[in-house]
Design an enzyme around this catalytic site. Sequence first.
Site, mmCIF file in Angstrom:
data_model
loop_
_atom_site.group_PDB
_atom_site.id
_atom_site.type_symbol
_atom_site.label_atom_id
_atom_site.label_comp_id
_atom_site.label_asym_id
_atom_site.label_seq_id
_atom_site.Cartn_x
_atom_site.Cartn_y
_atom_site.Cartn_z
ATOM 1 N N LYS A 36 0.843 -1.175 0.000
ATOM 2 C CA LYS A 36 0.000 0.000 0.000
ATOM 3 C C LYS A 36 0.894 1.246 0.000
ATOM 4 C CE LYS A 36 -3.729 -2.224 -0.271
ATOM 5 N NZ LYS A 36 -4.499 -2.158 -1.527
ATOM 6 N N ASP A 93 0.688 -0.710 -5.018
ATOM 7 C CA ASP A 93 -0.713 -0.348 -5.228
ATOM 8 C C ASP A 93 -0.994 1.007 -4.585
ATOM 9 O OD1 ASP A 93 -3.410 -0.226 -5.655
ATOM 10 O OD2 ASP A 93 -3.918 -1.769 -4.170
ATOM 11 N N GLU A 148 0.157 -0.742 -9.688
ATOM 12 C CA GLU A 148 -1.297 -0.944 -9.676
ATOM 13 C C GLU A 148 -2.040 0.355 -9.414
ATOM 14 O OE1 GLU A 148 -4.684 -3.261 -7.042
ATOM 15 O OE2 GLU A 148 -2.775 -4.290 -7.450
ATOM 16 N N ASP A 173 -7.504 -1.713 -11.287
ATOM 17 C CA ASP A 173 -8.429 -2.221 -10.275
ATOM 18 C C ASP A 173 -9.668 -1.335 -10.195
ATOM 19 O OD1 ASP A 173 -9.745 -3.200 -8.049
ATOM 20 O OD2 ASP A 173 -8.068 -3.048 -6.683
ATOM 21 N N LYS A 225 -13.151 -7.834 -8.205
ATOM 22 C CA LYS A 225 -13.723 -7.848 -6.857
ATOM 23 C C LYS A 225 -15.191 -8.245 -6.959
ATOM 24 C CE LYS A 225 -10.684 -4.701 -4.368
ATOM 25 N NZ LYS A 225 -9.584 -4.585 -5.315
#
Length: 368
Positions: free
Chosen positions: A165, A193, A219, A242, A266
């Site tokens: 993260k 990400d 990402e 994403d 997701k």
Amino acid sequence: MKIARISVFRVMLPLKEGSYKWSGGKGVTEYDSTVIRVDTDAGVTGWGECVPLGPVYLPSYAPGVRTGLRELGPALIGLSPLRLPQLNRAMDAALKGHNYVKSAVDIACWDILGKVTGQPVCTLLGGRYGDSFPVYRAVSLGTPDAMVARAAEYRAQGLAHFQLKVGSSVDEDIARIGAVSEAAAPGDVVVADANTGWLRHEAMRVVHAVSHLGNVYIEQPCLSYDECLSIRRHCPLPFVLDECIDSIDALIRAHADHALDAVNIKVSRVGGLTRAREFRDLCGHLGIPMTVEDTAGSSIAMAAVAHLAHSTPPELLFSCAAHNERVTLVTAEGAPRMTDGRMSASTAPGLGVEPIMDALGAPLFEIA
């Protein structure tokens, strides 16, 4: 067979590590889960779960699941839980948008379909590949040293895929990515990400600074698709999208624009397993590797994710999230658990889980 009753439960899921942080100062200390039970007039029951990652990750939030179910639920009473395409059309007709609200209902009906046919859901989704599949763990945003230590802890559990993260200070993010990459073992995958957290000029700086690292992926660096596409065109590293891939149309456009090398699917974002399977199969046709996951969840949501992952061709399964490994509460028996960095979907009919009613408590409300 018809849907006779929908019962809605709320469960708070504390995090084992105390908190989970990502870009922009966002974070949570517990997940707010909505679990549903769908009862039929034939005595067969299905279970589903939806857990938004707080109110500031995607256009979804936990109380919205329950409010949406109050609106949607009455339109589903009397419908067949076995005719999943028709059920999804009925949900779309009764509630425009709000896919995350519909996800738990769709999952529960797949559970019912599996129990009625005597098949695990992964068989109905296309068939099981192998004995297990790889999972990843997200490394919560922190100092470079803290993130290296956390990745080492996960590596000791058998994991080789880490989602860092990032998305705060550019210089700090460059240091975070570099430190974890350099400490990685051979074969490790390190995904940086940003969760939409960089502006375009910031993302450009990071991409150029870490472009020499051979085990790093980038990402969702920016908020919009067009911003991400701009970064992609200047990025020599593999690129994952994403948050901005929220529809089949978006996926088709991204493929046509050569905007991605992998994508995250997701389950709750697209509305459940029925739509997630459509995404999965289209990615398979286009040759796009996938991370199969959900925003968050406990035993029931993870069971659904595991069935989708286990029925995905291994060469196309980039990884799978292990969200139930983050929480302290087990909400169902039979849920998949991580062993040496891998998981397996249940071989029992349906999702293969039996909810622990002491963990769920009494329903908040019922629709009949």
